[in-house]
Design an enzyme around this catalytic site. Sequence first.
Site, PDB file in Angstrom:
ATOM      1  N   HIS A 263       0.857  -1.185   0.000  1.00 44.12           N
ATOM      2  CA  HIS A 263       0.000   0.000   0.000  1.00 44.12           C
ATOM      3  C   HIS A 263       0.891   1.232   0.000  1.00 44.12           C
ATOM      4  O   HIS A 263       1.949   1.236   0.634  1.00 44.12           O
ATOM      5  CB  HIS A 263      -0.911   0.017   1.234  1.00 44.12           C
ATOM      6  CG  HIS A 263      -2.068   0.936   1.075  1.00 44.12           C
ATOM      7  ND1 HIS A 263      -1.999   2.275   1.367  1.00 44.12           N
ATOM      8  CD2 HIS A 263      -3.318   0.701   0.613  1.00 44.12           C
ATOM      9  CE1 HIS A 263      -3.166   2.839   1.103  1.00 44.12           C
ATOM     10  NE2 HIS A 263      -3.984   1.909   0.640  1.00 44.12           N
ATOM     11  N   ASP A 314      -7.921  -5.760   0.008  1.00 47.60           N
ATOM     12  CA  ASP A 314      -8.383  -6.624  -1.086  1.00 47.60           C
ATOM     13  C   ASP A 314      -8.041  -8.090  -0.875  1.00 47.60           C
ATOM     14  O   ASP A 314      -8.697  -8.962  -1.440  1.00 47.60           O
ATOM     15  CB  ASP A 314      -7.814  -6.123  -2.422  1.00 47.60           C
ATOM     16  CG  ASP A 314      -8.445  -4.805  -2.814  1.00 47.60           C
ATOM     17  OD1 ASP A 314      -9.629  -4.610  -2.507  1.00 47.60           O
ATOM     18  OD2 ASP A 314      -7.757  -3.955  -3.402  1.00 47.60           O
TER      19      ASP A 314
HETATM   20  N1  COA Z   1       3.998  -7.811  -4.379  1.00 49.03           N
HETATM   21  C1  COA Z   1       5.331  -7.895  -4.424  1.00 49.03           C
HETATM   22  N2  COA Z   1       6.153  -6.865  -4.232  1.00 49.03           N
HETATM   23  C2  COA Z   1       5.581  -5.675  -3.958  1.00 49.03           C
HETATM   24  C3  COA Z   1       4.200  -5.514  -3.896  1.00 49.03           C
HETATM   25  C4  COA Z   1       3.405  -6.633  -4.098  1.00 49.03           C
HETATM   26  N3  COA Z   1       2.063  -6.560  -4.043  1.00 49.03           N
HETATM   27  N4  COA Z   1       3.909  -4.250  -3.611  1.00 49.03           N
HETATM   28  C5  COA Z   1       5.081  -3.614  -3.503  1.00 49.03           C
HETATM   29  N5  COA Z   1       6.082  -4.485  -3.717  1.00 49.03           N
HETATM   30  C6  COA Z   1       7.513  -4.213  -3.677  1.00 49.03           C
HETATM   31  C7  COA Z   1       7.984  -3.579  -4.966  1.00 49.03           C
HETATM   32  O1  COA Z   1       8.352  -4.525  -5.913  1.00 49.03           O
HETATM   33  C8  COA Z   1       9.153  -2.774  -4.461  1.00 49.03           C
HETATM   34  O2  COA Z   1      10.200  -3.653  -4.193  1.00 49.03           O
HETATM   35  P1  COA Z   1      11.699  -3.284  -4.585  1.00 49.03           P
HETATM   36  O3  COA Z   1      12.006  -2.041  -3.778  1.00 49.03           O
HETATM   37  O4  COA Z   1      12.469  -4.478  -4.181  1.00 49.03           O
HETATM   38  O5  COA Z   1      11.665  -3.023  -6.046  1.00 49.03           O
HETATM   39  C9  COA Z   1       8.660  -2.272  -3.110  1.00 49.03           C
HETATM   40  O6  COA Z   1       7.728  -3.251  -2.645  1.00 49.03           O
HETATM   41  C10 COA Z   1       7.972  -0.937  -3.163  1.00 49.03           C
HETATM   42  O7  COA Z   1       6.902  -1.055  -4.096  1.00 49.03           O
HETATM   43  P2  COA Z   1       6.265   0.083  -4.952  1.00 49.03           P
HETATM   44  O8  COA Z   1       5.705  -0.518  -6.186  1.00 49.03           O
HETATM   45  O9  COA Z   1       7.255   1.209  -5.102  1.00 49.03           O
HETATM   46  O10 COA Z   1       5.125   0.564  -3.995  1.00 49.03           O
HETATM   47  P3  COA Z   1       4.006   1.555  -4.402  1.00 49.03           P
HETATM   48  O11 COA Z   1       3.686   2.359  -3.219  1.00 49.03           O
HETATM   49  O12 COA Z   1       4.361   2.275  -5.647  1.00 49.03           O
HETATM   50  O13 COA Z   1       2.797   0.566  -4.799  1.00 49.03           O
HETATM   51  C11 COA Z   1       0.826  -0.662  -4.771  1.00 49.03           C
HETATM   52  C12 COA Z   1       1.659   0.386  -4.039  1.00 49.03           C
HETATM   53  C13 COA Z   1      -0.486  -0.849  -3.992  1.00 49.03           C
HETATM   54  C14 COA Z   1       0.514  -0.200  -6.193  1.00 49.03           C
HETATM   55  C15 COA Z   1       1.613  -1.991  -4.827  1.00 49.03           C
HETATM   56  O14 COA Z   1       1.898  -2.415  -3.511  1.00 49.03           O
HETATM   57  C16 COA Z   1       0.874  -3.074  -5.581  1.00 49.03           C
HETATM   58  O15 COA Z   1       0.954  -3.124  -6.806  1.00 49.03           O
HETATM   59  N6  COA Z   1       0.155  -3.971  -4.865  1.00 49.03           N
HETATM   60  C17 COA Z   1      -0.581  -5.033  -5.538  1.00 49.03           C
HETATM   61  C18 COA Z   1      -1.914  -4.508  -6.047  1.00 49.03           C
HETATM   62  C19 COA Z   1      -2.898  -4.264  -4.946  1.00 49.03           C
HETATM   63  O16 COA Z   1      -3.115  -5.112  -4.091  1.00 49.03           O
HETATM   64  N7  COA Z   1      -3.531  -3.087  -4.994  1.00 49.03           N
HETATM   65  C20 COA Z   1      -4.563  -2.704  -4.041  1.00 49.03           C
HETATM   66  C21 COA Z   1      -4.090  -1.581  -3.196  1.00 49.03           C
HETATM   67  S1  COA Z   1      -5.262  -1.227  -1.911  1.00 49.03           S
END
Ligand code: COA
Length: 382
Positions: A263, A314
């Site tokens: 998140h 979710d």
């Molecule tokens: N699965 C695996 N790795 C994840 C992850 C996930 N769901 N969410 C974040 N990470 C990892 C990233 O790969 C990154 O790792 P790294 O530093 O080794 O490259 C790190 O955590 C930071 O992630 P980042 O993508 O920069 O976080 P964000 O704040 O931009 O993204 C979300 C937030 C919600 C978009 C992301 O966590 C995600 O895509 N989650 C899955 C989709 C989801 O459940 N969405 C509903 C949100 S309520």
Amino acid sequence: MNAAARPGYSPGLEGVIAGETSICWVDPNAGLLYRGYDIHELASRANFEEVVWLLLYGELPTPEQLAVISRRLAAERALPVQVETTLRQFPQGAHPMDILRTGVSMLATFDPELNDHSHEANLRKASRLIPKVSTLITDGWRIAHSKPLMPARPDLGHAANFLHRLMGEPPDPWRAKIVDTILVLYADHEFNASTFAARVTASTMADIYAAVTSGLATLKGPRHGGANEETMKMLRDIGSTDRAESWVMERLARKEKIMGFGHRVYKKGDSRVPMMRELARQLGQRFGQEHWVPTCERLEAVMEREKKLCANVDLYAAPVFFLLGLPPDLNTPFFACSRISGWCAHIMEQHDHNRLIRPRSLYTGPPQRAVQPVNGSSRQAT
Ligand code: COA
């Protein structure tokens, strides 16, 4: 641009304060308040109609005000006949989110107050949009599955009506209560991506339907609202608790994102997870499908160990929706059925205190250069 001259830049706007709001506060330490009320208290002590009033008017309703909002929502459930006809035109297999987005966009053209952005007109439009979004989802789904449409039941509340019109029979009270609780949990979440998109659109003084259409388009993506549909696919693919660890380890090795985890704001857990987990547990016991929660918990343990990432709402919403009998492709529309209330409150707040949202970008293209002639002649068409 040399590095020293670069203005502050935060990819994905992480940590950026992009506006003020009195509607909702997300506490990074796993808290969530609507207008100052804790989400757990609201979910156990208020129904969705009360939360709609709270979000739109700023205070919990008196019994008289609750009767007013319930009556207003009940009076606005029907769709214009042309919109219903349009719901019959979509190709087979059209995603319900696309149908819903198109339906909301079309509803704009039927609203006589479309271009009146005053607070009072926006309130009236919000109380039309909230029930009509629910009807677009239920009617759209029944039409797509060649089922007769169910008339609204004025004696049923918002949650029970949704189930009645979707499933074709009045729901058991316990089922309507759970759906009502989920509607409360999903109603708002401050400047999440879809709400922010809606506010950007509203900041141009475009109408409330245009802004909700932006919100719906943004909600669809699997990084946001689309995650709950993808999460259920994942859980079904995993199948049993003992496969959870190897399943997730394989995906992490391939650097894939695991749905239902991570998140942007919560780093110590999503405030809505404990309630959603408890609902999943109760439903699992009721239906003799008790493996979903342990499977999710195993995933949580692996993700904490491997990535220090927490589950988001979710992860547990997916089995809850599944056990409630919601068709999987309605997971995200059902989220929208609740979030429409928060979107409307935010759009009104934006219109009432508007300043155009127009950030800058950091230019990374080539420096200024001259257009070169081709083979010695001008590039202009002769
Ligand atoms: N699965 C695996 N790795 C994840 C992850 C996930 N769901 N969410 C974040 N990470 C990892 C990233 O790969 C990154 O790792 P790294 O530093 O080794 O490259 C790190 O955590 C930071 O992630 P980042 O993508 O920069 O976080 P964000 O704040 O931009 O993204 C979300 C937030 C919600 C978009 C992301 O966590 C995600 O895509 N989650 C899955 C989709 C989801 O459940 N969405 C509903 C949100 S309520």
